[in-house]
Design a protein around this motif. Sequence first.
Motif, PDB file in Angstrom:
ATOM      1  N   SER A  44      49.937  32.997 -48.195  1.00 41.26           N
ATOM      2  CA  SER A  44      49.685  31.715 -47.553  1.00 41.26           C
ATOM      3  C   SER A  44      50.219  31.748 -46.126  1.00 41.26           C
ATOM      4  O   SER A  44      50.844  32.725 -45.694  1.00 41.26           O
ATOM      5  CB  SER A  44      50.379  30.597 -48.334  1.00 41.26           C
ATOM      6  OG  SER A  44      51.790  30.681 -48.161  1.00 41.26           O
ATOM      7  N   ARG A  45      50.003  30.674 -45.402  1.00 41.29           N
ATOM      8  CA  ARG A  45      50.473  30.596 -44.011  1.00 41.29           C
ATOM      9  C   ARG A  45      51.987  30.385 -43.927  1.00 41.29           C
ATOM     10  O   ARG A  45      52.577  30.609 -42.874  1.00 41.29           O
ATOM     11  CB  ARG A  45      49.760  29.451 -43.297  1.00 41.29           C
ATOM     12  CG  ARG A  45      48.257  29.619 -43.173  1.00 41.29           C
ATOM     13  CD  ARG A  45      47.908  30.403 -41.954  1.00 41.29           C
ATOM     14  NE  ARG A  45      48.314  29.731 -40.745  1.00 41.29           N
ATOM     15  CZ  ARG A  45      47.561  29.627 -39.671  1.00 41.29           C
ATOM     16  NH1 ARG A  45      46.340  30.108 -39.681  1.00 41.29           N
ATOM     17  NH2 ARG A  45      48.010  29.036 -38.579  1.00 41.29           N
ATOM     18  N   VAL A  46      52.612  29.935 -45.018  1.00 43.52           N
ATOM     19  CA  VAL A  46      54.046  29.621 -44.959  1.00 43.52           C
ATOM     20  C   VAL A  46      54.891  30.857 -44.643  1.00 43.52           C
ATOM     21  O   VAL A  46      55.675  30.845 -43.685  1.00 43.52           O
ATOM     22  CB  VAL A  46      54.513  28.949 -46.263  1.00 43.52           C
ATOM     23  CG1 VAL A  46      56.038  28.780 -46.255  1.00 43.52           C
ATOM     24  CG2 VAL A  46      53.837  27.593 -46.435  1.00 43.52           C
ATOM     25  N   PRO A  47      54.787  31.956 -45.415  1.00 42.98           N
ATOM     26  CA  PRO A  47      55.591  33.133 -45.063  1.00 42.98           C
ATOM     27  C   PRO A  47      55.207  33.739 -43.719  1.00 42.98           C
ATOM     28  O   PRO A  47      56.045  34.365 -43.056  1.00 42.98           O
ATOM     29  CB  PRO A  47      55.327  34.108 -46.217  1.00 42.98           C
ATOM     30  CG  PRO A  47      54.040  33.677 -46.814  1.00 42.98           C
ATOM     31  CD  PRO A  47      54.013  32.187 -46.655  1.00 42.98           C
ATOM     32  N   ILE A  48      53.970  33.562 -43.309  1.00 42.86           N
ATOM     33  CA  ILE A  48      53.554  34.078 -42.003  1.00 42.86           C
ATOM     34  C   ILE A  48      54.267  33.315 -40.896  1.00 42.86           C
ATOM     35  O   ILE A  48      54.774  33.916 -39.929  1.00 42.86           O
ATOM     36  CB  ILE A  48      52.027  33.997 -41.850  1.00 42.86           C
ATOM     37  CG1 ILE A  48      51.359  34.948 -42.855  1.00 42.86           C
ATOM     38  CG2 ILE A  48      51.605  34.340 -40.420  1.00 42.86           C
ATOM     39  CD1 ILE A  48      49.867  34.834 -42.930  1.00 42.86           C
ATOM     40  N   GLN A  49      54.355  31.992 -41.038  1.00 43.00           N
ATOM     41  CA  GLN A  49      55.080  31.207 -40.045  1.00 43.00           C
ATOM     42  C   GLN A  49      56.561  31.565 -40.045  1.00 43.00           C
ATOM     43  O   GLN A  49      57.189  31.663 -38.989  1.00 43.00           O
ATOM     44  CB  GLN A  49      54.903  29.707 -40.328  1.00 43.00           C
ATOM     45  CG  GLN A  49      55.684  28.797 -39.387  1.00 43.00           C
ATOM     46  CD  GLN A  49      55.366  29.018 -37.919  1.00 43.00           C
ATOM     47  OE1 GLN A  49      54.242  29.420 -37.581  1.00 43.00           O
ATOM     48  NE2 GLN A  49      56.337  28.772 -37.046  1.00 43.00           N
ATOM     49  N   GLU A  50      57.135  31.785 -41.227  1.00 40.10           N
ATOM     50  CA  GLU A  50      58.545  32.188 -41.314  1.00 40.10           C
ATOM     51  C   GLU A  50      58.763  33.527 -40.597  1.00 40.10           C
ATOM     52  O   GLU A  50      59.764  33.715 -39.896  1.00 40.10           O
ATOM     53  CB  GLU A  50      58.970  32.303 -42.777  1.00 40.10           C
ATOM     54  CG  GLU A  50      59.018  30.970 -43.517  1.00 40.10           C
ATOM     55  CD  GLU A  50      59.268  31.150 -45.001  1.00 40.10           C
ATOM     56  OE1 GLU A  50      59.118  32.293 -45.502  1.00 40.10           O
ATOM     57  OE2 GLU A  50      59.608  30.154 -45.670  1.00 40.10           O
ATOM     58  N   ALA A  51      57.807  34.444 -40.766  1.00 38.89           N
ATOM     59  CA  ALA A  51      57.909  35.746 -40.111  1.00 38.89           C
ATOM     60  C   ALA A  51      57.788  35.607 -38.600  1.00 38.89           C
ATOM     61  O   ALA A  51      58.500  36.290 -37.849  1.00 38.89           O
ATOM     62  CB  ALA A  51      56.834  36.687 -40.650  1.00 38.89           C
ATOM     63  N   VAL A  52      56.900  34.741 -38.148  1.00 36.92           N
ATOM     64  CA  VAL A  52      56.740  34.526 -36.708  1.00 36.92           C
ATOM     65  C   VAL A  52      58.037  34.008 -36.100  1.00 36.92           C
ATOM     66  O   VAL A  52      58.455  34.454 -35.021  1.00 36.92           O
ATOM     67  CB  VAL A  52      55.575  33.553 -36.430  1.00 36.92           C
ATOM     68  CG1 VAL A  52      55.590  33.081 -34.974  1.00 36.92           C
ATOM     69  CG2 VAL A  52      54.241  34.216 -36.740  1.00 36.92           C
TER      70      VAL A  52
END
Length: 221
Positions: A44-52
């Motif tokens: 999902s976009r949630v872990p991607i945002q956390e990684a960013v």
Amino acid sequence: MPKKYGVKEKDLVVSHVVNLVLTGKLRSGDRLDRNEIARELGLSRVPIQEAVVQLEHDGILSTRYHRGAYVERFDESAVREHHELYGLLSGMASGRAATAGDPTIIAELDGEVAQMRSGRDARQFDAHAKRFRATVNGEYAGPRLQAAIDSSQTFIPQTFWECYAEHRDRLLPSYEAELDAIGSRDRDAARAACARRADTMADILLSELVRRGVLQRLHSE
């Protein structure tokens, strides 16, 4: 991509983005395509945002309001800066170990270095090198220092070192020097050993990036 159990989804994204940079698939100034990463990793976009957020904190990405995330400058100086910070921060913990001169800790480190000397396998060398560092950091790096060390390692990919067969011979002398410095309670020498190893690691990684065509000929050559 199948999920790796025991690994945080955010960390999977961080590793993926770093690999894209180190293989030249993402270059300085390129925009990060979050939707594509979500599809490739099945996340999902949630872990991607956390990684960013982490990658921006680590100086690898920068975000622009309403425009997305972009790869920061990635060149020889950036790679060397990451390694230099790692050497300095690791040296702080190693210097504390030398000041303390704890015989139990020194014996543990001596055992790890003995294992590094005895084997030729890159993965085994890395396993004992990680235990060496974990022993020093576990005893002498507080939470803030450990967090800074972790951050400085983002561009020091473990998968690269596991595949680089020749690094044992190039890195072993620095571990031996660090052990000797800690054993003789020479704080400055312990710090210097960490700095030299980080410089060597930067040289090795940069040479490989040039070989792959990710970077051009180095200014330091």
